[in-house]
Design a protein around this motif. Structure first.
Motif, short mmCIF file in Angstrom:
data_model
loop_
_atom_site.label_atom_id
_atom_site.label_comp_id
_atom_site.label_asym_id
_atom_site.label_seq_id
_atom_site.Cartn_x
_atom_site.Cartn_y
_atom_site.Cartn_z
N ALA A 1 -18.11 -115.55 -51.96
CA ALA A 1 -18.74 -114.38 -52.53
C ALA A 1 -19.14 -113.36 -51.60
O ALA A 1 -19.64 -113.90 -50.42
CB ALA A 1 -19.70 -114.76 -53.48
N PHE B 1 -16.22 -120.10 -57.54
CA PHE B 1 -17.46 -119.83 -57.46
C PHE B 1 -18.33 -120.38 -58.61
O PHE B 1 -17.71 -120.03 -59.79
CB PHE B 1 -17.58 -118.46 -56.90
CG PHE B 1 -19.09 -118.12 -56.91
CD1 PHE B 1 -19.89 -118.46 -55.76
CD2 PHE B 1 -19.88 -117.42 -57.91
CE1 PHE B 1 -21.45 -118.12 -56.00
CE2 PHE B 1 -21.14 -116.94 -58.13
CZ PHE B 1 -22.06 -117.31 -57.07
N HIS C 1 -15.58 -112.58 -55.68
CA HIS C 1 -16.14 -113.75 -55.82
C HIS C 1 -14.71 -114.76 -56.20
O HIS C 1 -13.69 -114.08 -56.79
CB HIS C 1 -16.62 -113.81 -57.32
CG HIS C 1 -18.25 -113.36 -57.26
ND1 HIS C 1 -18.64 -112.18 -57.32
CD2 HIS C 1 -19.52 -114.05 -56.91
CE1 HIS C 1 -19.94 -111.91 -57.04
NE2 HIS C 1 -20.18 -113.14 -56.91
N THR D 1 -17.16 -105.90 -54.33
CA THR D 1 -17.67 -107.13 -54.65
C THR D 1 -16.44 -108.22 -54.82
O THR D 1 -15.01 -107.81 -55.42
CB THR D 1 -18.11 -107.13 -56.12
OG1 THR D 1 -19.26 -106.19 -56.12
CG2 THR D 1 -18.62 -108.34 -56.63
#
Length: 270
Positions: free
Chosen positions: A44, A13, A9, A7
């Protein structure tokens, strides 16, 4: 090959700015990944969410229910066939669909793949039903972007392009800038990875010692898979092609397939 669960980001964001963003969703049979871009930059990315989180979001409810400037959803194929665009017509679709392994719970879709080809593929009704909630016109064949990215970057006549996701191998070959061959294979382990790649090269009359492989997806530079391929081919290396500006911690070949969905206009259903 590794089972990534990553993951990312960007610090900037924000769900308050999604109308400026493009949401890219790549669906598999039992899971999906998403990426979000803004002004040509990846902001992202997350992998391997269970499919139920797409059809009935809980953790990602705010992200998936936000209003985006554009959304593109890549749909998987259980089976597919390519038809020259000049030979395709909607009336012929039922007959052409007979070439597919259509299941009782399948939905057959025909879409433009490139200027030369229409792709006819089937996927599950559950996946199509979920996609319809986001807007079925936002859907494309999952690898359309990947093929488009390669086609736009002067593919060599003596090159094979591979993409690996979990236990699925995709292989594409271009001649004079046009797609000459595309197929996918279920494989298990490096021996089968080599087997299918050599098989395709032989079918295309490509001499392995003069053929270069560029590999994207779930494979690492210096991995045993690449080393095995390099035993048979002139070059076997990860594909560093970028279609979005990437942060330093995200490697280009890993996100090429999903990032390349950003190259796809709204689906051209036929």
């Amino acid at each position: 090959m590794n089972e990534h669960n990553y993951t990312y980001h960007d610090d900037n964001f924000s769900l308050d700015k999604t109308e400026d963003y493009t949401l890219l969703i790549q669906v598999e049979d039992k899971s999906f990944s998403y990426a979000i871009s803004n002004n040509g930059k990846l902001i992202a990315w997350a992998e391997n969410y269970p499919f139920d989180e797409l059809s009935d979001p809980q953790e990602l409810l705010d992200l998936l229910s936000a209003k985006y400037g554009q959304m593109i959803i890549g749909l998987p194929a259980h089976s597919f066939t390519l038809v020259p665009a000049e030979l395709f017509s909607g009336e012929r679709l039922p007959n052409l669909a007979r070439f597919l392994d259509v299941r009782a719970d399948s939905k057959v879709i025909a879409q433009v793949l490139d200027k030369e080809n229409i792709i006819i593929y089937n996927t599950s009704e559950a996946i199509v039903s979920t996609a319809e909630e986001f807007g079925i016109r936002n859907t494309v064949f999952t690898s359309k972007g990947w093929l488009t990215a390669i086609a736009q970057n002067n593919p060599g006549n003596d090159c094979l392009y591979l993409n690996i996701e979990k236990e699925k191998l995709e292989i594409a070959h271009f001649a004079s800038g046009k797609l000459r061959f595309y197929n996918s294979f279920d494989f298990n382990g490096n021996d089968e990875l080599v087997y299918f790649t050599v098989l395709v090269a032989n079918e295309l009359n490509l001499e392995a010692k003069h053929t270069s492989l560029y590999v994207s997806g779930n494979i690492d530079a210096g991995s045993k898979g690449l080393s095995r391929l390099a035993e048979f081919f002139n070059v076997a290396e990860v594909n560093n092609l970028q279609v979005l500006q990437l942060p330093a911690e995200v490697v280009a070949h890993r996100v090429l397939s999903i990032a390349a969905l950003s190259l796809c206009a709204l689906s051209e259903a036929v």
